[in-house]
Design a protein around this motif. Structure first.
Motif, PDB file in Angstrom:
ATOM      1  N   PRO A  31       0.877  -1.183  -0.089  1.00 34.25           N
ATOM      2  CA  PRO A  31       0.000  -0.101   0.074  1.00 34.25           C
ATOM      3  C   PRO A  31       0.918   1.078  -0.154  1.00 34.25           C
ATOM      4  O   PRO A  31       1.487   1.402   0.893  1.00 34.25           O
ATOM      5  CB  PRO A  31      -0.874   0.020   1.178  1.00 34.25           C
ATOM      6  CG  PRO A  31      -0.547  -1.609   1.924  1.00 34.25           C
ATOM      7  CD  PRO A  31       0.785  -1.967   1.295  1.00 34.25           C
ATOM      8  N   THR A  32       0.827   2.053  -0.918  1.00 30.82           N
ATOM      9  CA  THR A  32       1.813   3.217  -1.148  1.00 30.82           C
ATOM     10  C   THR A  32       1.174   4.390  -1.041  1.00 30.82           C
ATOM     11  O   THR A  32       1.758   5.405  -0.578  1.00 30.82           O
ATOM     12  CB  THR A  32       2.549   3.011  -2.401  1.00 30.82           C
ATOM     13  OG1 THR A  32       1.291   3.215  -3.872  1.00 30.82           O
ATOM     14  CG2 THR A  32       3.029   1.656  -2.843  1.00 30.82           C
ATOM     15  N   ASP A  33      -0.278   4.519  -1.329  1.00 36.63           N
ATOM     16  CA  ASP A  33      -0.849   6.071  -1.055  1.00 36.63           C
ATOM     17  C   ASP A  33      -2.206   5.672  -0.564  1.00 36.63           C
ATOM     18  O   ASP A  33      -3.116   5.196  -1.265  1.00 36.63           O
ATOM     19  CB  ASP A  33      -1.217   6.456  -2.711  1.00 36.63           C
ATOM     20  CG  ASP A  33      -1.533   7.938  -2.591  1.00 36.63           C
ATOM     21  OD1 ASP A  33      -1.891   8.468  -1.634  1.00 36.63           O
ATOM     22  OD2 ASP A  33      -1.451   8.579  -3.671  1.00 36.63           O
ATOM     23  N   LEU A  34      -2.294   6.213   0.684  1.00 34.88           N
ATOM     24  CA  LEU A  34      -3.682   5.950   1.476  1.00 34.88           C
ATOM     25  C   LEU A  34      -4.362   7.305   1.502  1.00 34.88           C
ATOM     26  O   LEU A  34      -5.220   7.280   2.525  1.00 34.88           O
ATOM     27  CB  LEU A  34      -3.235   5.585   2.794  1.00 34.88           C
ATOM     28  CG  LEU A  34      -2.183   4.195   2.844  1.00 34.88           C
ATOM     29  CD1 LEU A  34      -2.069   3.687   4.314  1.00 34.88           C
ATOM     30  CD2 LEU A  34      -3.116   3.117   2.294  1.00 34.88           C
ATOM     31  N   ARG A  35      -4.050   8.184   0.841  1.00 33.18           N
ATOM     32  CA  ARG A  35      -4.754   9.460   0.928  1.00 33.18           C
ATOM     33  C   ARG A  35      -6.250   9.388   0.535  1.00 33.18           C
ATOM     34  O   ARG A  35      -6.825  10.499   0.964  1.00 33.18           O
ATOM     35  CB  ARG A  35      -3.932  10.687   0.215  1.00 33.18           C
ATOM     36  CG  ARG A  35      -2.543  10.939   0.810  1.00 33.18           C
ATOM     37  CD  ARG A  35      -1.635  11.869  -0.041  1.00 33.18           C
ATOM     38  NE  ARG A  35      -1.277  11.219  -1.353  1.00 33.18           N
ATOM     39  CZ  ARG A  35      -0.617  11.774  -2.388  1.00 33.18           C
ATOM     40  NH1 ARG A  35      -0.180  13.003  -2.059  1.00 33.18           N
ATOM     41  NH2 ARG A  35      -0.269  10.999  -3.361  1.00 33.18           N
ATOM     42  N   ASP A  36      -6.597   8.578  -0.478  1.00 34.10           N
ATOM     43  CA  ASP A  36      -7.975   8.707  -0.757  1.00 34.10           C
ATOM     44  C   ASP A  36      -8.856   7.506  -0.019  1.00 34.10           C
ATOM     45  O   ASP A  36      -9.970   7.168  -0.549  1.00 34.10           O
ATOM     46  CB  ASP A  36      -8.217   8.503  -2.261  1.00 34.10           C
ATOM     47  CG  ASP A  36      -7.565   9.564  -2.904  1.00 34.10           C
ATOM     48  OD1 ASP A  36      -7.559  10.597  -2.531  1.00 34.10           O
ATOM     49  OD2 ASP A  36      -7.117   9.405  -4.235  1.00 34.10           O
ATOM     50  N   ILE A  37      -8.357   6.942   1.045  1.00 32.99           N
ATOM     51  CA  ILE A  37      -8.968   6.019   1.678  1.00 32.99           C
ATOM     52  C   ILE A  37     -10.304   6.486   2.180  1.00 32.99           C
ATOM     53  O   ILE A  37     -10.439   7.667   2.696  1.00 32.99           O
ATOM     54  CB  ILE A  37      -8.232   5.211   2.884  1.00 32.99           C
ATOM     55  CG1 ILE A  37      -8.742   3.917   3.222  1.00 32.99           C
ATOM     56  CG2 ILE A  37      -8.047   6.324   3.915  1.00 32.99           C
ATOM     57  CD1 ILE A  37      -8.200   2.683   2.426  1.00 32.99           C
ATOM     58  N   ASN A  93     -12.121   0.200   8.203  1.00 31.01           N
ATOM     59  CA  ASN A  93     -11.255  -0.691   7.335  1.00 31.01           C
ATOM     60  C   ASN A  93      -9.834  -0.819   8.121  1.00 31.01           C
ATOM     61  O   ASN A  93      -9.482  -0.137   9.209  1.00 31.01           O
ATOM     62  CB  ASN A  93     -11.080  -0.176   6.052  1.00 31.01           C
ATOM     63  CG  ASN A  93     -10.586   1.100   6.097  1.00 31.01           C
ATOM     64  OD1 ASN A  93      -9.377   1.545   6.221  1.00 31.01           O
ATOM     65  ND2 ASN A  93     -11.513   2.083   5.382  1.00 31.01           N
ATOM     66  N   GLU A  94      -8.784  -1.648   7.290  1.00 35.80           N
ATOM     67  CA  GLU A  94      -7.626  -1.892   8.144  1.00 35.80           C
ATOM     68  C   GLU A  94      -6.719  -0.386   8.270  1.00 35.80           C
ATOM     69  O   GLU A  94      -5.994  -0.233   9.057  1.00 35.80           O
ATOM     70  CB  GLU A  94      -6.809  -2.589   6.991  1.00 35.80           C
ATOM     71  CG  GLU A  94      -7.126  -4.235   7.244  1.00 35.80           C
ATOM     72  CD  GLU A  94      -8.075  -4.441   6.074  1.00 35.80           C
ATOM     73  OE1 GLU A  94      -8.648  -3.494   5.428  1.00 35.80           O
ATOM     74  OE2 GLU A  94      -8.285  -5.765   5.968  1.00 35.80           O
ATOM     75  N   VAL A  95      -7.060   0.493   7.403  1.00 37.00           N
ATOM     76  CA  VAL A  95      -6.090   1.989   7.381  1.00 37.00           C
ATOM     77  C   VAL A  95      -6.922   2.753   8.605  1.00 37.00           C
ATOM     78  O   VAL A  95      -6.162   3.302   9.374  1.00 37.00           O
ATOM     79  CB  VAL A  95      -6.362   2.718   6.179  1.00 37.00           C
ATOM     80  CG1 VAL A  95      -5.528   4.015   6.364  1.00 37.00           C
ATOM     81  CG2 VAL A  95      -5.559   1.890   5.126  1.00 37.00           C
ATOM     82  N   THR A  96      -8.275   2.667   8.748  1.00 35.49           N
ATOM     83  CA  THR A  96      -8.594   3.496   9.782  1.00 35.49           C
ATOM     84  C   THR A  96      -8.399   2.711  11.205  1.00 35.49           C
ATOM     85  O   THR A  96      -8.302   3.633  12.241  1.00 35.49           O
ATOM     86  CB  THR A  96     -10.174   3.652   9.863  1.00 35.49           C
ATOM     87  OG1 THR A  96     -10.867   2.305   9.526  1.00 35.49           O
ATOM     88  CG2 THR A  96     -10.547   4.337   8.651  1.00 35.49           C
ATOM     89  N   TRP A  97      -8.428   1.476  11.328  1.00 27.60           N
ATOM     90  CA  TRP A  97      -7.759   0.883  12.456  1.00 27.60           C
ATOM     91  C   TRP A  97      -6.490   1.086  12.747  1.00 27.60           C
ATOM     92  O   TRP A  97      -6.204   1.381  14.064  1.00 27.60           O
ATOM     93  CB  TRP A  97      -7.819  -0.679  12.528  1.00 27.60           C
ATOM     94  CG  TRP A  97      -9.362  -0.959  11.960  1.00 27.60           C
ATOM     95  CD1 TRP A  97     -10.812  -0.389  12.299  1.00 27.60           C
ATOM     96  CD2 TRP A  97      -9.721  -2.494  11.437  1.00 27.60           C
ATOM     97  NE1 TRP A  97     -11.641  -1.373  11.827  1.00 27.60           N
ATOM     98  CE2 TRP A  97     -11.398  -2.759  11.341  1.00 27.60           C
ATOM     99  CE3 TRP A  97      -9.065  -3.601  11.019  1.00 27.60           C
ATOM    100  CZ2 TRP A  97     -11.905  -3.765  10.843  1.00 27.60           C
ATOM    101  CZ3 TRP A  97      -9.577  -4.676  10.425  1.00 27.60           C
ATOM    102  CH2 TRP A  97     -11.018  -4.646  10.343  1.00 27.60           C
ATOM    103  N   LEU A  98      -5.864   1.374  11.788  1.00 27.11           N
ATOM    104  CA  LEU A  98      -4.207   1.535  11.913  1.00 27.11           C
ATOM    105  C   LEU A  98      -4.254   3.105  12.632  1.00 27.11           C
ATOM    106  O   LEU A  98      -3.221   3.395  13.448  1.00 27.11           O
ATOM    107  CB  LEU A  98      -3.549   1.442  10.881  1.00 27.11           C
ATOM    108  CG  LEU A  98      -2.123   1.995  10.736  1.00 27.11           C
ATOM    109  CD1 LEU A  98      -1.044   1.025  11.450  1.00 27.11           C
ATOM    110  CD2 LEU A  98      -1.451   1.926   9.354  1.00 27.11           C
ATOM    111  N   MET A  99      -4.923   4.112  11.900  1.00 26.31           N
ATOM    112  CA  MET A  99      -4.707   5.334  12.484  1.00 26.31           C
ATOM    113  C   MET A  99      -5.577   5.824  13.518  1.00 26.31           C
ATOM    114  O   MET A  99      -5.497   6.968  14.276  1.00 26.31           O
ATOM    115  CB  MET A  99      -5.253   6.203  11.383  1.00 26.31           C
ATOM    116  CG  MET A  99      -4.599   5.855   9.833  1.00 26.31           C
ATOM    117  SD  MET A  99      -2.762   6.082  10.076  1.00 26.31           S
ATOM    118  CE  MET A  99      -2.790   7.800  10.128  1.00 26.31           C
ATOM    119  N   GLY A 100      -6.588   4.947  14.168  1.00 20.94           N
ATOM    120  CA  GLY A 100      -7.365   5.390  15.126  1.00 20.94           C
ATOM    121  C   GLY A 100      -8.585   6.262  14.769  1.00 20.94           C
ATOM    122  O   GLY A 100      -9.127   6.225  13.843  1.00 20.94           O
TER     123      GLY A 100
END
Length: 252
Positions: free
Chosen positions: A140-146, A152-159
Motif C-alpha cells: 500500500p503506497t498511497d492511502l490519501r483517498d481511503i 477498514n484496516e487503515v482506519t484501524w491503524l490510524m485510530g
C-alpha cells in the motif's frame, strides 16, 4: 544455518523481539549483506514467524544473507506511528548488533509483504542513508483517498478518523526523494486487496524523482502471491524470495 530466536530489540515495555537467521560462515570471512523482513496482515494480524516460510528468510539465508524477522505492534495494541517507531527501532538494533552475527551494517536491505511492505517502504524512504535497498510486495503506497467513513484496516491503524495530513504522512509515496535507495515493486495485476495501481503510483513517483526503481509485474496474480506463492506464467520457479534475492544481489 543458525537460528537466533526471540532477541529483544525495542524501547517498548515489554520489549518487542526479532529473530535472526544466519548462513554458515567461516571464521574471519567477510561480513554478509543483511535483509530485514516485515510480515503482512493488514497491520492488525500476523507475526514474525511468517518470515520463516521457506521462500522468504530461509531462501535468502541460503543465498548468503543474514536475515532478520521483526515483531511490531499491531493496530489492536497501538495506532500509527507506533508501527513505524518499532520498525525504526529494529533498524537501529540491526545497525548496532548485526556485526555480532556476521552481518554488514553498511549493507542493510528491507523487504516485506503487504502491510510489512508498507513499513519497509517507510524505512527505505525515510532512512535512505542506512537502508541500501527495498523489495516491496503488494505494498500500500498511497492511502490519501481511503474511505474514512467505512471502518477498514487503515482506519484501524490510524485510530480516530484520520485527517488528510495524517493520511498523507502514513502514505509512503509522500516520502519519495531523489535519494531513495534502489526499490523493487512486486505486485500481482489481479490483486483484490491492494490494487495494482498502488505499485504503478510509487514507481512513477520514484521515476519522477530520479530514484532507481524496478517493477516486477505478476500477470493475473492475486494479493496472496507473495505470501503463498503460485507459479508465474513465464517463470514457474519465481517467488517473492527468489525475485528479491536476485534484486538484492544486483544492488547491494
Amino acid at each position: 544455518m543458525t537460528f537466533h530466536p526471540s532477541l529483544p530489540y525495542s524501547r517498548a515495555d515489554p520489549a518487542l523481539e526479532l529473530d535472526v537467521l544466519t548462513p554458515h560462515r567461516e571464521p574471519g570471512a567477510a561480513p554478509l549483506p543483511v535483509a530485514i523482513f516485515f510480515h503482512g496482515g493488514g497491520w492488525h494480524e500476523g507475526d514474525r514467524g511468517a518470515g520463516m516460510h521457506p521462500w522468504l528468510n530461509p531462501l535468502l539465508a541460503a543465498r548468503g544473507y543474514v536475515t532478520v524477522s521483526v515483531t511490531y505492534r499491531l493496530s489492536g495494541a497501538a495506532t500509527w506511528p507506533a508501527q513505524y517507531d518499532d520498525a525504526h527501532d529494529a533498524l537501529t538494533w540491526v545497525q548496532d548488533h548485526i556485526a555480532d552475527f556476521g552481518g554488514d551494517p553498511s549493507r542493510i536491505a528491507v523487504w516485506g509483504f503487504s502491510a510489512g511492505a508498507h513499513l519497509a517502504a517507510h524505512l527505505a524512504l525515510r532512512e535512505p542513508v542506512v537502508v541500501k535497498a527495498a523489495s516491496l510486495a503488494a505494498c500500500p503506497t498511497d492511502l490519501r483517498d481511503i474511505d474514512i467513513d467505512d471502518p477498514n484496516e487503515v482506519t484501524w491503524l490510524m485510530g480516530p478518523p484520520p485527517t488528510p495530513a495524517a493520511l498523507a504522512e502514513v502514505s509512503p509515496i509522500t516520502w519519495v526523494t531523489p535519494g531513495a535507495p534502489p526499490t523493487l515493486l512486486a505486485h500481482g495485476t489481479a490483486d483484490e486487496i491492494v490494487d495494482f495501481t498502488q505499485a504503478l503510483s510509487l514507481r512513477d513517483a520514484l521515476t519522477a524523482a530520479g530514484a532507481p526503481v524496478e517493477l516486477h509485474e505478476i500477470p493475473d496474480a492475486t494479493h496472496s502471491w507473495a505470501d503463498r506463492p503460485t507459479p508465474e506464467p513465464t517463470n514457474p520457479t519465481a517467488n517473492f524470495g527468489t525475485v528479491t534475492a536476485e534484486f538484492f544481489d544486483r544492488v547491494l
